[in-house]
Design an enzyme around this catalytic site. Sequence first.
Site, mmCIF file in Angstrom:
data_model
loop_
_atom_site.group_PDB
_atom_site.id
_atom_site.type_symbol
_atom_site.label_atom_id
_atom_site.label_comp_id
_atom_site.label_asym_id
_atom_site.label_seq_id
_atom_site.Cartn_x
_atom_site.Cartn_y
_atom_site.Cartn_z
ATOM 1 N N GLY A 15 0.837 -1.209 0.000
ATOM 2 C CA GLY A 15 0.000 0.000 0.000
ATOM 3 C C GLY A 15 0.864 1.247 0.000
ATOM 4 N N ARG A 76 0.833 -5.204 -5.382
ATOM 5 C CA ARG A 76 1.016 -6.366 -4.498
ATOM 6 C C ARG A 76 1.184 -7.559 -5.438
ATOM 7 N NH1 ARG A 76 -0.858 -3.967 0.437
ATOM 8 N NH2 ARG A 76 -2.722 -2.690 0.204
ATOM 9 N N ASP A 107 5.585 -4.675 6.147
ATOM 10 C CA ASP A 107 6.017 -5.997 6.587
ATOM 11 C C ASP A 107 6.042 -7.024 5.449
ATOM 12 O OD1 ASP A 107 4.741 -8.690 8.010
ATOM 13 O OD2 ASP A 107 6.320 -7.696 9.163
ATOM 14 N N THR A 129 4.176 2.425 5.877
ATOM 15 C CA THR A 129 2.782 1.942 5.870
ATOM 16 C C THR A 129 1.989 2.794 6.845
ATOM 17 O OG1 THR A 129 1.276 0.207 6.605
ATOM 18 C CG2 THR A 129 3.494 0.046 7.449
ATOM 19 N N ASP A 131 -0.351 1.889 8.486
ATOM 20 C CA ASP A 131 -0.792 1.049 9.606
ATOM 21 C C ASP A 131 0.150 1.140 10.822
ATOM 22 O OD1 ASP A 131 -2.674 0.285 7.761
ATOM 23 O OD2 ASP A 131 -1.736 -1.660 7.320
ATOM 24 N N ASP A 133 2.451 -0.800 11.769
ATOM 25 C CA ASP A 133 2.358 -2.090 12.459
ATOM 26 C C ASP A 133 3.643 -2.913 12.347
ATOM 27 O OD1 ASP A 133 2.190 -2.529 9.757
ATOM 28 O OD2 ASP A 133 0.522 -3.933 9.839
ATOM 29 N N ARG A 175 -5.658 -2.263 8.889
ATOM 30 C CA ARG A 175 -5.649 -3.719 8.697
ATOM 31 C C ARG A 175 -5.879 -4.418 10.037
ATOM 32 N NH1 ARG A 175 -4.072 -6.173 3.958
ATOM 33 N NH2 ARG A 175 -2.933 -4.363 3.261
#
Length: 322
Positions: A15, A76, A107, A129, A131, A133, A175
């Site tokens: 993303g 992706r 990741d 990202t 996120d 994360d 996510r």
Amino acid sequence: MRKQIRKIGILTSGGDASGMNAAIRAAVRYAIYKKIEVYGYYEGFKGLIANNYKVLTNNSVGGIIDRGGTVLFTARSEEFKTKEGLLKAKNNLKENSIDALVVIGGDGSFRGARDLSEFGVNVVGIPATIDNDIYGTDLSLGFDTALNVIIDLVSKIRDTASSHERIFVVEVMGRNSGELAIKSGLACGSDYVLIPGIKFDLAKISSEIKNHRIGKRHTLLMVAEGAAKAEEVASSIKLLVDHEVRFSVLGHIQRGGSPTAVDRLIAAQFAKKAIDFIISGGTNAMVAIQKNKIEVVDFNEVFSKNKIIDKSLYDYAHILAL
Ligand code: F6P
């Protein structure tokens, strides 16, 4: 003897995240300053497999520092997960005499980079990202910009929510992570934050809203997409509270926009660290920010744990909402 780095590849994968362009610009210009040629591969690992690249120059990365998205585009790639895909990528890099590859992404992209390193390619990751994360770094590119976008959007929602005395359920991305929800919840003064990994009770929340919220002009619930669907939360609350409820899914708006100062500054520092790391002969690691210091973290360490949510921030957001 350490191999001299003369040519590197760079790509963005997964993303898109605001700050990717600032990182591309800094990596290209710093590499050129260090007498290294840079090939930019289009659409992430897909471009690596198709050998779709462009030689990047100081000029070609001009005027992109303030642009969201990624000028190298992203994708992706499923093919990259296969041995054939990895081999094609490795061979293309070899034919182009690329000594190392810079992967800007999350990741999943770093796992792809790690797989490629097992074929003998030197790789380094720059975390990006919304996120946020990725274990091992306090921040990844795009998170701060997304947070600021959410804050801006939620303040607009509050205007209309309090005008109509409504309950609003706002769904944010992330996510499986609750980082965006907790931090935007705290920054927006939301009443409740629903995140993955922490159980919530809509009946209890609804009864609190009903019994203790009299006199409040608006009630705001931030919901992480990995925890629940805003629409479902809104209809459950509506049934239990018997008050006007609306929901809003912020969606991909959160991924766009010009990077904030924080994202631009980390992008510049991440890029320098990544190039220096490659020059020093390093591989199979990502650059990171930990307690305000730019570091390098081995991929084995990155993949060994999941990033843990700061539960104290979650609790604090609810204390402030009382
Ligand atoms: O990983 C970034 C992210 O924006 C997530 O927050 C979200 O779940 C996902 O990507 C959306 O993916 P796509 O852009 O493929 O719909």
